[in-house]
Design a protein around this motif. Structure first.
Motif, mmCIF file in Angstrom:
data_model
loop_
_atom_site.group_PDB
_atom_site.id
_atom_site.type_symbol
_atom_site.label_atom_id
_atom_site.label_comp_id
_atom_site.label_asym_id
_atom_site.label_seq_id
_atom_site.Cartn_x
_atom_site.Cartn_y
_atom_site.Cartn_z
ATOM 1 N N TYR A 336 1.076 -1.246 0.106
ATOM 2 C CA TYR A 336 -0.027 -0.002 -0.095
ATOM 3 C C TYR A 336 0.899 1.182 0.010
ATOM 4 O O TYR A 336 2.014 1.356 0.678
ATOM 5 N N PRO A 337 0.610 2.296 -0.918
ATOM 6 C CA PRO A 337 1.304 3.570 -0.756
ATOM 7 C C PRO A 337 1.162 4.329 0.336
ATOM 8 O O PRO A 337 0.141 4.196 1.469
ATOM 9 N N CYS A 338 2.214 5.061 0.967
ATOM 10 C CA CYS A 338 2.132 5.704 2.208
ATOM 11 C C CYS A 338 3.207 6.744 2.275
ATOM 12 O O CYS A 338 3.866 6.881 3.256
ATOM 13 N N THR A 339 3.006 7.798 1.370
ATOM 14 C CA THR A 339 3.773 8.756 1.133
ATOM 15 C C THR A 339 3.246 9.762 2.084
ATOM 16 O O THR A 339 2.379 10.594 1.807
ATOM 17 N N VAL A 340 3.596 10.113 3.266
ATOM 18 C CA VAL A 340 3.035 10.949 4.098
ATOM 19 C C VAL A 340 4.279 11.810 4.766
ATOM 20 O O VAL A 340 5.361 11.872 4.798
#
Length: 510
Positions: A336-340
């Motif tokens: 899952y993407p998680c560019t935070v």
């Protein structure tokens, strides 16, 4: 008689076509569902049976076998109620429509009403890519489905109206773009309400402009949480691609607000410090997104950082660097993407008053050291800016002077992001915080004076190689805010001061 209808399945961020095959044959009455169904899918038998009877349709009293193909992929959730009903109606001779270009998704109540389900957006996208032209989904999910171009969305309210439509008696009007009901979110807190804290506000502006991670350190009541909660009001506007990706994650997780087609504001997630590692990263037999992924393209705020469990904090380390979280299970691996933007807040010691100008600290040196050591050095290294949030003076808090508003700050942030968008056009890099090592020195070129200044700070503060890289990236963002093509020594100096709260700095004062 054998019939079939089409539906969709979910595995992580990806959807796949599911063929629902129904066989009604002579034999002892029974109803079997095969094809790796979970408990919710097996329970579809009872929901569909009751829905058919209560809507006046004849339930076939024969040997019924339903296969969900492909049989080697796990099927979960109540989304197969509607396609299963269609397949049974065809197999029992009650429906003769040609539905080869149609996809059916939805849960049924016992009286035949269509109930909303999660994951409509990624399934609609995949249905369109797979060549289907019609999508039948619950009416509540229609605003989400119409986002996808190239496929006609029919909002289904109940089974009788669906059958009348399929038999040509009474058509269901396709859902249009105007079905989106704007989500009336509460107004975002504004920075104009914050008195003082100029350095902290400046640091948050830099963090927003470059997508940098930030740590706020200060005594209780200094305003750490208040500042963090106002950060969304100055974040740059989302691109359409970011909007689609963010909406897909929230659709899969089932956290979409009712009647909303797209998530148009950057997420702000603030999990409690009792959250488990799986709650942060995601989990389950078929893993669902965790807090890190739900904050994708937005802010993940961890208040009272040392109170989080060590295992939960360590889960953050690699995903923060990679921009994605990978979850491995026996039946497969999901990413899952998680560019935070990671925003964390903490007290400087257990009592909270270490370094306070007026209130004495009651903690021993060992107690302060133990408290600070709860945050590991590698995690601290991944936080680009470390900011002290001092107590607000009386003259500042009682002043009638209006502080700078979030809209003014956001204008500067958007201008800086525009420079970055031009700089990284054609690449996968979205902001300065995501600059890759291979182009770091090309984009963050230093003059001799700037290099000497950074070398002195590197040796004096004992910075790591990662901290060195992050100072370069922060200085690049500061230069962008100044509309400067070159990184000047003053930009380097300001970036260095935001690393002054490294662990060695604190240890020197104990």
């Amino acid at each position: 008689m054998v019939s079939r209808s089409f539906s969709m399945g979910l595995y992580g961020m990806d959807a796949f076509v599911v063929t629902v095959e129904a066989d009604v044959s002579v034999g002892l009455p029974g109803f079997d569902v095969v094809g790796l169904p979970d408990a919710a899918v097996r329970e579809s038998r009872d929901r569909v049976r009751s829905a058919m009877k209560n809507c006046g349709f004849a339930f076939p009293v024969h040997k019924i076998t339903v296969n969900l193909a492909p049989a080697d992929k796990r099927k979960e959730g109540p989304i197969y109620d509607l396609p299963l009903f269609i397949a049974l109606m065809q197999a029992s001779g009650q429906l003769g429509a040609d539905l080869e270009d149609s996809v059916f998704i939805g849960e049924l109540s016992l009286n035949g009403e269509a109930r909303p389900v999660r994951g409509i957006l990624p399934m609609a996208i995949q249905a369109q890519k797979s060549g289907f032209h019609k999508l039948y989904i619950p009416a509540s999910n229609a605003p989400e489905g119409v986002v996808v171009e190239g496929i006609t969305v029919y909002p289904v309210k109940d089974l009788p109206s669906l059958i009348r439509h399929l038999t040509g008696q009474e058509k269901i009007l396709p859902a249009g773009k105007n079905t989106d009901t704007p989500f009336a979110s509460a107004p975002l807190p504004d920075f104009s309400e914050v008195r003082g804290q100029f350095e902290a506000k400046r640091a948050l502006e830099i963090a927003a402009a470059g997508g940098h991670n930030i740590l706020l350190i200060g005594s209780p009541g200094a305003g750490k949480s208040m500042l963090a909660k106002r950060l969304p009001s100055i974040l740059p506007d989302m691109t359409f691609e970011e909007t689609i990706e963010t909406t897909k994650i929230h659709s899969i997780a089932g956290t979409m607000p009712d009647g909303t087609s797209l998530i148009r504001t950057r997420p702000f997630r603030s999990p409690h410090h009792t959250v488990s590692p799986a709650g942060l990263s995601g989990g389950g037999s078929i893993p669902r997104p965790g807090e890190m992924s739900l904050a994708h393209n937005g802010v993940l705020f961890l208040d009272e950082l040392p109170e989080f469990s060590r295992s939960a904090m360590e889960v953050l380390r690699q995903p923060i660097e990679d921009g994605k979280v990978t979850i491995s299970r026996v039946n497969g691996t999901i990413s899952y993407p998680c560019t935070v933007m990671l925003v964390a807040a903490m007290n400087p010691c257990p009592c909270g008053y270490f370094g306070h100008p007026t209130k004495p600290c009651t903690c021993t040196s060992n107690a302060v050291s133990r408290y600070l050591s709860r945050v590991s050095g590698p995690l601290l290294d991944r936080l680009d800016l470390h900011i002290e949030v001092p107590p607000v003076e009386f003259d500042e808090i009682s002043s009638d002077e209006k502080a700078e508003s979030s809209s003014v700050i956001k204008a500067r942030v958007n201008a800086a992001r525009k420079i970055q968008n031009e700089r990284f056009k054609g690449t996968s890099i979205a902001c300065n915080a995501r600059i890759t090592p291979d182009i770091l020195h090309e984009i963050c070129h230093l003059s001799e004076l700037g290099r000497a200044l950074l070398k002195q700070a590197f040796e004096k503060l004992g910075l790591s190689a990662r901290a060195y890289d992050r100072i370069l990236k922060v200085s690049r963002t500061i230069a962008d805010l100044d509309q400067s093509e070159e990184i000047e020594p003053r930009h380097i100096a300001e970036a260095i001061q935001y690393r002054s709260l490294d662990r060695k700095y604190w240890m020197k004062e104990l």
